[in-house]
Design an enzyme around this catalytic site. Structure first.
Site, short mmCIF file in Angstrom:
data_model
loop_
_atom_site.label_atom_id
_atom_site.label_comp_id
_atom_site.label_asym_id
_atom_site.label_seq_id
_atom_site.Cartn_x
_atom_site.Cartn_y
_atom_site.Cartn_z
N LEU A 263 -5.71 1.00 -4.90
CA LEU A 263 -5.13 -0.31 -4.62
C LEU A 263 -4.03 -0.27 -3.54
O LEU A 263 -3.06 0.48 -3.67
CB LEU A 263 -4.56 -0.90 -5.91
CG LEU A 263 -3.95 -2.31 -5.77
CD1 LEU A 263 -4.99 -3.32 -5.31
CD2 LEU A 263 -3.34 -2.75 -7.09
N ASP A 264 -4.20 -1.07 -2.49
CA ASP A 264 -3.18 -1.23 -1.44
C ASP A 264 -2.73 0.09 -0.84
O ASP A 264 -1.60 0.20 -0.35
CB ASP A 264 -1.95 -1.99 -2.00
CG ASP A 264 -2.29 -3.43 -2.31
OD1 ASP A 264 -3.29 -3.94 -1.77
OD2 ASP A 264 -1.57 -4.05 -3.12
N ALA A 265 -3.59 1.10 -0.88
CA ALA A 265 -3.21 2.40 -0.32
C ALA A 265 -4.14 2.83 0.80
O ALA A 265 -4.16 3.98 1.21
CB ALA A 265 -3.19 3.45 -1.43
#
Lengths: 284, 284, 284, 284
Positions: D227-229
């Site tokens: 996630l969001d990485a």
């Protein structure tokens, strides 16, 4: 948002202004939610903006005005008080380019910016469909006339008929006649590109590219009879490099223009911009 | 840092330039660690900067020059190749203000910027002690002479005697005579404040404050005989507001000046700035 | 600069605070040159900073304190009043890196920032010569001890002996023990790198480079016993790209660090930073 | 715009890559209008982007691919070549907030960004009217289902049916299941807010306001199963201060989000973003 009153004051600086104003509000139990003050050492002029919760006061805006008048007179104030429950009426003027207009209309329909749009005025018909979708009247006044004064007479009449508080030149691309500028001091907001250094004459972006500038910017200002020399409300820049053609710079400049115009319009709508001579005090 | 060769080329654009250069390097097993190219559609001119590991080549820089010459001739190249093991010699010129000079000296003594400083030249004696602490010769050439040409003759003689590759005007506050500018094209780096819009005449910061500007900036450029109109190397800005007096703007401008000058000097030292006419290609 | 008094107040928000304060100043003919107020709707807390010309008042700072005390008590104010003629005493702490220390010392010796430096404390001897040139005492307290508490005991003793108003950690690179942090609330200023997103663990710049971040930043904050989680005074960022190695990012980060620390220190020296819980109100 | 071919290459770094590629193009009289190269010293990987005028070559894109294949094989290249005359097909996904969607649709209809929009997918029906005005199909797939997998199955089916080259999550506000992320590596573009430092957990803007942050930002990245990485394409920030409530920060964050997403989308559409591991090389 609870209804608030915005009290905007500018006057010659002297001892006791804040005391008199704040005492007046305090003794009527007025609840101040925002307060900005500035004493300009250069001009020896004083500026303030107070936001007071309407429901904290025992009277309405008209009685406020009547009761406050003596204080205003004592300090020779230029002042106004606005009710946030009453939306400002802003006429938008555009030409063919829609980047600023589209951005403002988004902020309007999403409720991000609270104001009314009596109409959009343009010297072209291109944007009618888009504006119409928003349910906003669109007036097309052609500018290719034997006498441009006819165009501006029609525009001025429409602005008057719209009972407008302000006009936003969202890339309108026409130079307003001096009398029209002077008829609406601090009420006509313009956006234009800016450079360091600035480039005079035609095709500024091409000049900038030729000079190898690394920043392109935009300036939002109030229109005065002196072209692009009015009080500055907001500015910003974007980085460019040698890979950017003049067209790229125009595109990147558009992004700065729409962002800066939106910020400037917000400051105006919220009564955050005080003008003194050619200087702005922006209580952002 | 391993020694590298920096190959800098500009020439009329045509098919085959990159192929010829990269083939030359590849067939000698040259290891390219950095490569920048740019073909300017406006000027139809081509620019490139290659960094090659010196130890990957079977010969030294002189033989490189001899072997590469025919390719350079074929494409009518303006070119140079520099050995990163040979530091550039940069004369610093300052006046009384030390913000730029102090910043550059820090970067020099900390090894952040790799170059030699044969001397500092100033039209005042104020900064002698600080420069002397660094073990750098300090030459004070007064400017209050019946004929300023004597001053600039002394300065030019010192620059020549210093065998300088470049000169940095770290807020030197004197306008160089045209012949001196033309004697060192693309070799004299200046920093000056910039505004959107720009303000001509005296006390620009005061004019800016009166106009209510929201940004102050700085421009680093090569000096040409046209005052402050040379190719731009780097620019940046800082935000200001009505609370900032003209003096505050000067202070905030100083921070931008020293940062922008340091960036511009780095680009120059690393051969990242190519000049074509009045445009810069900065391979940052 | 004429001597001024800075009156700094924070207290629970209620009607009448500004009226009481401004009336007190006005009735003694106090000339307010700067005024900032903020009512935080979240915490229902009120903050203000007034700058009054000392020579406009009929009494000195001690009598001001005595006469103002009842008002302060009535509104349960946390307050202080400072005389700008009395410079703050700030101990600088550094390690081996000099980018922040050099920048602060320039601003100090040029008079850009007005404060006294009783001494510089370091856990290394590297910067002694440079500090000594400024005529500032330099104390080297090694940190490689069997018990680090000895180091911090010596540091704390020196800070106390220096009668310091504040401490600036100019890249001191050591984590202060909690008791030392709690002994100086809102008095120890630190600067550290910041990223979006932040990277925990070792070598954050390498992690950032691996993630391909496009911005590196710095945060100036007051030190609390929770590591790097204290109230934020100032922040800024610089752009990076894939050409920038982790080392380049460190270098670019240093430029942001020193600029942000200098701004934060200025705000502190000018009593512009009010802290409430973990939030800062910066009257910039 | 004349049709161009964009040749995008990444491969292990070694001597001779540029020579081989540029020689191939040169010997067919290919006119290179843009060239970017980067050799990553960390990963020892090489990246390049060449733009070649289609009409300068004696053959079309298919024959280019066939003739170039041996070179690609020799250097173990990951490569593609795209014809600018063929527009990418991008599915837009949104929720209720329209700031990013409206901005992208403006850039699309004004021709500022050149791509096709087969459809807009949303988990709400709110934006149907606005999208419909543009003549773009709007698919509403509710997400409040006993099993969210049904929702994502419908979304995935629609994306497949749309023959999409890329998907833009214009504030879609739903976390895509890992298998969906992994099915479109480097093809799903997301935008989310970012802070220095970052705040984990709920209501990050409120946490940021409580901490007194001075900057809010946004990050545009490719979606991965973490996630969001994912790899970062673009980032930017906006300044905030204590006057800004958490809601103000959300609003200011929106302006950064839409600008950063638009830039990131442009880089993707123009094949300027090369991904290696979790790092992006953006030839901006």
């Amino acid at each position: 948002m609870d209804p608030n009153y915005r009290l905007i004051i500018s006057c010659p600086d002297q001892v006791g202004i804040v005391a008199a104003v704040s005492d007046f509000i305090a003794k009527h139990q007025g609840w101040i939610t925002e307060a900005h003050q500035f004493a300009d050492p250069e001009s020896q002029w004083f500026f303030m903006r107070y936001v007071v919760r309407a429901d904290s006061l025992p009277f309405g805006i008209e009685e406020f005005k009547a009761r406050f008048a003596p204080i205003a007179e004592r300090f020779a104030m230029h002042w106004e008080i606005n009710d946030t429950a009453v939306r400002k009426r802003v006429v938008l003027m555009a030409s063919k380019q829609a980047h600023c207009l589209s951005d403002i209309l988004y902020r309007w329909r999403s409720g991000e910016l609270l104001f009314d749009i009596p109409c959009v005025i343009s010297n072209h018909d291109d944007l009618r469909g888009y504006v119409a979708w928003h349910g906003i009247p669109y007036h097309h006044f052609p500018v290719d006339l034997p006498d441009k004064r006819e165009h501006f007479a029609a525009v001025s009449a429409q602005i008057a008929a719209s009972n407008a508080d302000a006009v936003v030149l969202a890339r309108y691309m026409q130079i307003l006649p001096p009398d029209m500028c002077e008829a609406h001091p601090g009420r006509i907001i313009n956006i234009h590109h800016s450079f360091l250094p600035s480039f005079v004459g035609a095709k500024p972006y091409h000049q900038a590219a030729e000079r190898g500038v690394k920043l392109v910017g935009a300036t939002c200002h109030y229109v005065t009879s002196e072209l692009d020399a009015g009080p500055i409300i907001e500015q910003d820049v974007a980085r460019v490099n040698h890979h950017n053609s003049a067209d790229d710079m125009v595109r990147l400049g558009k992004d700065v223009e729409k962002t800066v115009l939106a910020r400037g319009l917000r400051y105006h709508l919220e009564d955050r911009v005080l003008v003194h001579g050619n200087k702005t005090i922006v209580f952002a």
